[in-house]
Structures are given as structure tokens and as C-alpha cells.
Design an enzyme around this catalytic site. Sequence first.
Site, PDB file in Angstrom:
ATOM      1  N   ILE A 273      34.468   8.635  75.601  1.00  0.00           N
ATOM      2  CA  ILE A 273      34.108   6.965  75.714  1.00  0.00           C
ATOM      3  C   ILE A 273      35.208   6.341  77.122  1.00  0.00           C
ATOM      4  O   ILE A 273      36.165   6.880  77.330  1.00  0.00           O
ATOM      5  CB  ILE A 273      34.923   6.262  74.624  1.00  0.00           C
ATOM      6  CG1 ILE A 273      36.419   6.389  74.397  1.00  0.00           C
ATOM      7  CG2 ILE A 273      33.525   6.674  72.895  1.00  0.00           C
ATOM      8  CD1 ILE A 273      36.974   5.335  73.007  1.00  0.00           C
ATOM      9  N   SER A 274      34.277   5.523  77.604  1.00  0.00           N
ATOM     10  CA  SER A 274      35.474   4.635  78.610  1.00  0.00           C
ATOM     11  C   SER A 274      34.943   5.675  79.466  1.00  0.00           C
ATOM     12  O   SER A 274      34.304   5.805  80.180  1.00  0.00           O
ATOM     13  CB  SER A 274      36.373   3.393  78.084  1.00  0.00           C
ATOM     14  OG  SER A 274      36.818   2.855  79.170  1.00  0.00           O
TER      15      SER A 274
END
Length: 608
Positions: A273-274
Site C-alpha cells: 500500500i501507499s
Amino acid sequence: MTPFLSRRALRTVATLGLVAGLAACATGPRLGKDSTMFYALRNSEHRGGDDLLTAGLGLDGLRSPAAPAFADPVQPTPAELRRRAIWSNWRGIADLAPAGGFGTLYGNAAAVPGREYHALATVPGASQPHRVMVQVPDGFDRAKRCLVVTASSGSRGIYGAIAVAGGWGLPHGCAVAYTDKGAGTDYFDLDAGTGVAIDGSTQPGAGPLAFAPTPGTGHGVAFKHAHSGDNPEADWGRHVQQAARFGLQALEAAFPEQAPFTFANTRVIAAGISNGAGAVLRAAELEGRGDEAGWLDAVVAGEPNVNVDGARALYDYGTEAALLMPCALLDFNDLPASPLSAQARALAPLRCASLAATGVLPAGEVKLQARAAHEQLNASGWTDAALRASALSVEFDLWRALGATYASAYGRFATGAHPCGFSFAAQNPDFSPRAATDAERAAWWSDASGIPPGAGVGLIDTQLAAPDFTFNGVQCLRALWTGAGADAQRVQRGVAEVRAGLPRAGVPVVVVHGLDDNVVPPAFSSAPYVARAQAAGRDVRYWQVRNVQHFDAFLVLPDYRARYAPLLPYMHAALDRVAAHLDDAAQPLPGDAVIEAVPGAAAPAIPR
């Protein structure tokens, strides 16, 4: 010069070297399959009152607001550091409150016994290493041979994706390979001359340092993302690929009777994620070599920080946010509330006045200035949903910290050479720098997020001046994007180096993104990436999730929980769907979907 070896011979040498090195917790180098020098090798077993997923804390221990204690705060043991790092990274990423559904609606925090393998590796051309780690559960599914490869979110340390990839992969019987992608929490005290060894300790003699900055004139604290001199973001994909290769070697060390483990006989799913999602998307671009050509089987990327041609770079919209957003949010009513909200709203008119004095906003009433700042942000692509969710990011000064760090990384500025005068150090109450204490230094590796402020390290801004204290520094950071001087050109070249390409043909990719994302807005990242990839015929699927902002951990605040749902349930669901398809091609991959997530719902709305 090393003589050429056959693949079988090279694999045998690599495996024997890894097994021998790990068995002895060796610190010497070993040859990897891609001629990577994996060194500072270390392994550990985690069973009984310890485990891979929660370090023995269980879900109740992860939920505890009190960090696991060190018996001696100045000299914590490697086991204590590991336990606290796992606690810190779970809480920094996941929504663990009962209302969030972890452990009931999705996810599993049951103990996972097994082994960990740690090493350092360096991509060609880099001066600093990145950490790699592989967690091999005792319940590894030897029939399916699954390896999940991941990269830490944000700039976190080596456990920075445990809530994402570890939380899904380990309970599913997969090994999980991690990289800190050249960032992490291996802080270096420039004044004391001490850094962090492979086991997280700062005691002399613990082994090679995971980060030692090139000599400079700086004081205070250096950290790898800002001060490696390598612009590590440009190598994110290669970091992930090296972690996957280390994963196969660790599996051969764990199960030598079942060797070889290769990309041909071991399923590899990349997930993150991110920034970690940006890293796995960059990995999806990479070809392997020879029998490694099809090294990656699928990718699941959540809220990815990914920059493609024609889109806005994080440094561009982040410095714009740092400059305009404090004033613009005064144009909103009913913003999400936090303990910092009242103070931030009281200071915001000072930013409006600073912007008016420099001609960015019109003179006149604060209300009209706030409206003008709001309109400027809308005109540059910010949605009101993203702006509204940004309240807490503005309140704890996230954008200035990101700008200072990324400017240093992109421009490859040495410690003490930041063009806007920023540095990092322990701080006195008046924000002036001071020497770190032994106890502060000992906890950096386990407690820090990879970008100060936090864990006793602050952002030192030499341009602080009343009345709008941070304006001068932010204005300088913005000019590194909009300006044309030598320093600006260095930063802009660094940004150009991180631009993403297309995923390799034939690799299925699922992108999951919250439509209220306030740190990596979809309009600047996933939407242009998906559009470009799909137009080129790549197998990319897109889940857009309403009522989801960037940080699941923010849902600990009551007003954020009332407004937003977590992203992680949708990451787990996407991984479930991808794994089912890889098991049985008759099971379809998920299609594009706009998902109506409901805050506080009894179950996440998963598309079928």
C-alpha cells in the site's frame, strides 16, 4: 574476476552459502542468484510465546496503546526491539479497533510460528543497502509454494508492510519477503557517530550498519530516505525484485530437501500500500532473466504513490498542499475533528495573510482568501473529498515533513546541505536542536516511521519566523518545484527518475484506491496509471472505494471512524480473488468497480 558458472552450480553455491550463513547468523557476504551480495545475514526462530505475525502479542496486545516495554531502555535486546517494531507498524497502518472488523470480518491475528531471515542488499549503482527480510511460517504450504513479496508503506522500516502482506500471506501458508526499499528506520546519529545494525541495535560491535551516510557537515540525525544520496525511489522496483530473490533463497534454506525453489515452481504475488504499492507496481515493469523471465505472477496495489507521464508528482502536489491547504480548509465547514483541530484553525488565518502578502491570494477578508485558496486547489485537481480528509494531515504538519524529506532525496543532498536549510535532530521545547539521549537513540529503529518528526526526532527549520512560522520554509520547498535554479533542477531531475512505466504484458494487476484519499489522491496517481495501462492493453483492474481516506490508523479518532471505512478489507479481498484465480483459471479476476464502502458497516462491500 568471477568465472562463469552454470545456473545449477550458481544456485547450489548460493543456497549453500545462505544456509551456512543463516545457520551461523553470519555477517559476511554471500552470492545471490542475481549476483546480489546479500550480507549481514541473520536468522531467528519464533515459536511458543513469540510468533511471526504479532511477536506473541496477539490481537489484544497489538490493540494495547502501551508499547511493549524494554527491560533496559538504553540497551533493549533484539527480541524486544523486534516485538516493539511489530507493534508499532501494525498500529501505524491498520485499523485494529473492534469496530474496524479486523479479526472478525477480515484478517487473522492468530499466532504463526516460523523463522525469519534478514539481510542487507544493494542494487547496482547504489551506495547504500536496503533491508530484506523473509518470514517463513512452519505451516508453509509446500504443495502450492506461495511467496508474497512486499515493500514497506511510507518510509517505514522492514516490518512496515506486516499488516498488509504479512497479515494476509502468513495465515494463507505463504512465505512473505519484505524490503524497506532503501528507506526505513536505520537512523544515524551524526554527533555520536552511531547507527543501526541488522538486529536493530545501536551498540558498537553488533555488526555492519544498515545505513551510514557519506561524510558531510551536518549534525543531528540522518536517515536513509533523505540522506542516502541514492534517490531510492528510483530503484523501488529493483528493491522488490531483489527481495523476491532473497525469498527463494530463504525457502531453500528453510526446506533444503525441497530445493530448488525457483520463480518457475513458486508462485509470487506482489502486494503493498501507499509507497509500498508504488514499489510493487514498479516491480511489475521488470523483466527477469532466463528462467526468471516470468518472475511475477500477480500484483495487488493499494492507494499507490505512482507517477506516470502527464500526472502530478507527489512533490508537486505535496508542496502545493503545504503552502495553500492551511488557508483553504477555512473555507470548509464540518471538517473531521481531532485534538489538534482548534489550534490549526486558529493559526490558519496567518497563512492566508502570508499568501496574500506574496501575491498568491488577493488582499482582503480571510473568508475570501480561503475561498480563493480552495478554488486554486480545485483547479489543480484536488477534489473536495480529498481536501476534507486532509484536515489531520495539515494539523500535524505532514506536508512540510514530506517536502523536506523528498527534496533531500530527489536532489541527493548530503547531510547539512539541504537547500532550504532543513535538518533533523532531537529538539528542545523551543524547537532548537539538541543531542539525542541514549534511550531515544535505542528506540529509533523500533518506534520511528522513517520520516521525522516522531520517535524523539524533530524537523529543524532554520527559516522559522513569526507570525506564520513555517511559511518561509514551505515557500522554499515549493520553489524547488516551480523554480529554475541549480537546486530546483536537481530536485526536478530526481522526480523525473521515479516516473513509472507500464506493467509487463500478461501480469494481472489489481489497483485498490480510496476515493477520499488525502495523501495520494487517485486523480494524481492511480487513475492516470490505470488509464494508461488499460489503453496499452495491460491486464489492470481498478477498484475505487468511496468513503476511504489514506490512513486506516486515523480511524482511531472517533470523528474519522464515523466518516470513513478502512482500506485493508478491500486489499485482503483483492488478494483472495487473485489467489483464487491463480489456483483455478476458471475463477475470474475482479473487474473494475466503484465500491460503496459504509463507515461502521457490519461487513465490507466486496464486489463479486
